[in-house]
Write an enzyme that holds these catalytic residues in place. Sequence first.
Site, short mmCIF file in Angstrom:
data_model
loop_
_atom_site.label_atom_id
_atom_site.label_comp_id
_atom_site.label_asym_id
_atom_site.label_seq_id
_atom_site.Cartn_x
_atom_site.Cartn_y
_atom_site.Cartn_z
N SER A 22 0.82 -1.21 0.00
CA SER A 22 0.00 0.00 0.00
C SER A 22 0.86 1.27 0.00
O SER A 22 1.86 1.37 0.70
CB SER A 22 -0.91 0.02 1.22
OG SER A 22 -1.59 1.24 1.27
N LYS A 73 -13.92 -3.79 2.55
CA LYS A 73 -14.69 -2.59 2.16
C LYS A 73 -16.21 -2.78 2.34
O LYS A 73 -16.94 -1.80 2.47
CB LYS A 73 -14.38 -2.20 0.71
CG LYS A 73 -13.02 -1.56 0.53
CD LYS A 73 -12.85 -1.08 -0.90
CE LYS A 73 -11.53 -0.36 -1.06
NZ LYS A 73 -11.36 0.20 -2.41
N ASP A 109 -13.48 6.63 -3.63
CA ASP A 109 -12.90 6.06 -4.87
C ASP A 109 -13.50 6.70 -6.13
O ASP A 109 -12.77 7.06 -7.05
CB ASP A 109 -13.13 4.55 -4.94
CG ASP A 109 -12.23 3.78 -3.98
OD1 ASP A 109 -11.16 4.31 -3.63
OD2 ASP A 109 -12.60 2.66 -3.59
N GLY A 137 -15.66 -3.85 -7.20
CA GLY A 137 -15.88 -2.65 -6.40
C GLY A 137 -15.44 -1.39 -7.10
O GLY A 137 -16.12 -0.35 -7.04
N ARG A 159 -15.82 -9.64 -17.59
CA ARG A 159 -15.54 -11.03 -17.98
C ARG A 159 -16.75 -11.90 -17.65
O ARG A 159 -17.20 -12.70 -18.46
CB ARG A 159 -14.29 -11.51 -17.23
CG ARG A 159 -13.99 -12.97 -17.42
CD ARG A 159 -12.72 -13.35 -16.72
NE ARG A 159 -12.77 -13.12 -15.27
CZ ARG A 159 -11.76 -13.39 -14.45
NH1 ARG A 159 -10.62 -13.85 -14.92
NH2 ARG A 159 -11.89 -13.17 -13.15
N GLY A 253 -3.48 4.95 -13.31
CA GLY A 253 -4.21 4.73 -12.06
C GLY A 253 -3.67 5.51 -10.87
O GLY A 253 -4.35 5.63 -9.86
#
Length: 295
Positions: A22, A73, A109, A137, A159, A253
Amino acid sequence: MKKLINTETRLIGLLGYPLKHSFSPAMQNAAIEEHKLNKLYIPIEVQKKDLDTVVKGISRMNFDGFNVTIPYKVDIIKYLDDIDESALMAGAVNTVVIKSGKMKGFNTDGRGFILAFKAGTSESVQGKKFLVLGGGGAARAITVSLVLNGAEQVFLHNRTHEKALRLVEEISSKIKNSCRIKAVSDMELSSITKESKVIINATSVGMYPNVEDDPIDKSFLQKKHIVCDIVYNPENTKLLETAARIGCKTLSGTGMLVYQGIESFRLWTGKAVSPDTMFRAIDLEKQEHWPEGQH
Ligand code: ATR
């Protein structure tokens, strides 16, 4: 200068498992330092069986809140006293604010993606057609935010197609008067890609060590596309590399990672952080702790 920890120091945690890679501790502690706050952001790696004990303990300690990451989460929701609309819509929480022992959940997010998109591409969301790849998520948070921020249309391809269908149904039922959102089958993907302006990889495809994997057939990409990846390891994924070669605008990202962090920091402290502070912290962390070839 060495940070002084004393009895007034307030803590902010990061709950998840595993936490080894992280960037949040580096990013958030850089923000704390920028504002010279008497706070410390600490990783708390928690096994599933201990989550209950740890969360209840944190709510009674000197914590201003915490981030929540994989795999908690959704699990965290049952411990909260209150939940913000951002988290309700996303069906997941990545940020918890504690005030007077009460815990409130948020999700930064989606907003993180929108801010990163605007800052990184100088484009607006309004009136554009988006193709989101994924059904987890991240795809959910991004899709909800695109809808709420005025996208003309959001296509969702995953997918596992049934998951995309379920997600579309759920989001449509939560957001009234929203733009059209549609689940896209494998058969439709080529024509829908042509129709879309922005393509967002919200899957883990292309992430280290599987850096050669592509989330979409590269023959579908055209110069007019804006191509975004939520993967930040590596920074320049195969998808972005291909898109840049074709002449597309691209967005990595790392931007979403930084802006979701800025939004979380604002929730805990009420203060703004410059994106550069967090981008720099990530670069430093990569140089110091990542093996050669992993970034
Ligand atoms: P997150 O919360 O980060 O979105 P997730 O919920 O595990 O993580 O979702 C990961 C997403 O990446 C899913 O959409 C997954 O597709 P499935 O729903 O079919 O599992 C997608 N994904 C992961 N590996 C993939 C692969 N090799 N090819 C295509 N999609 C993949």
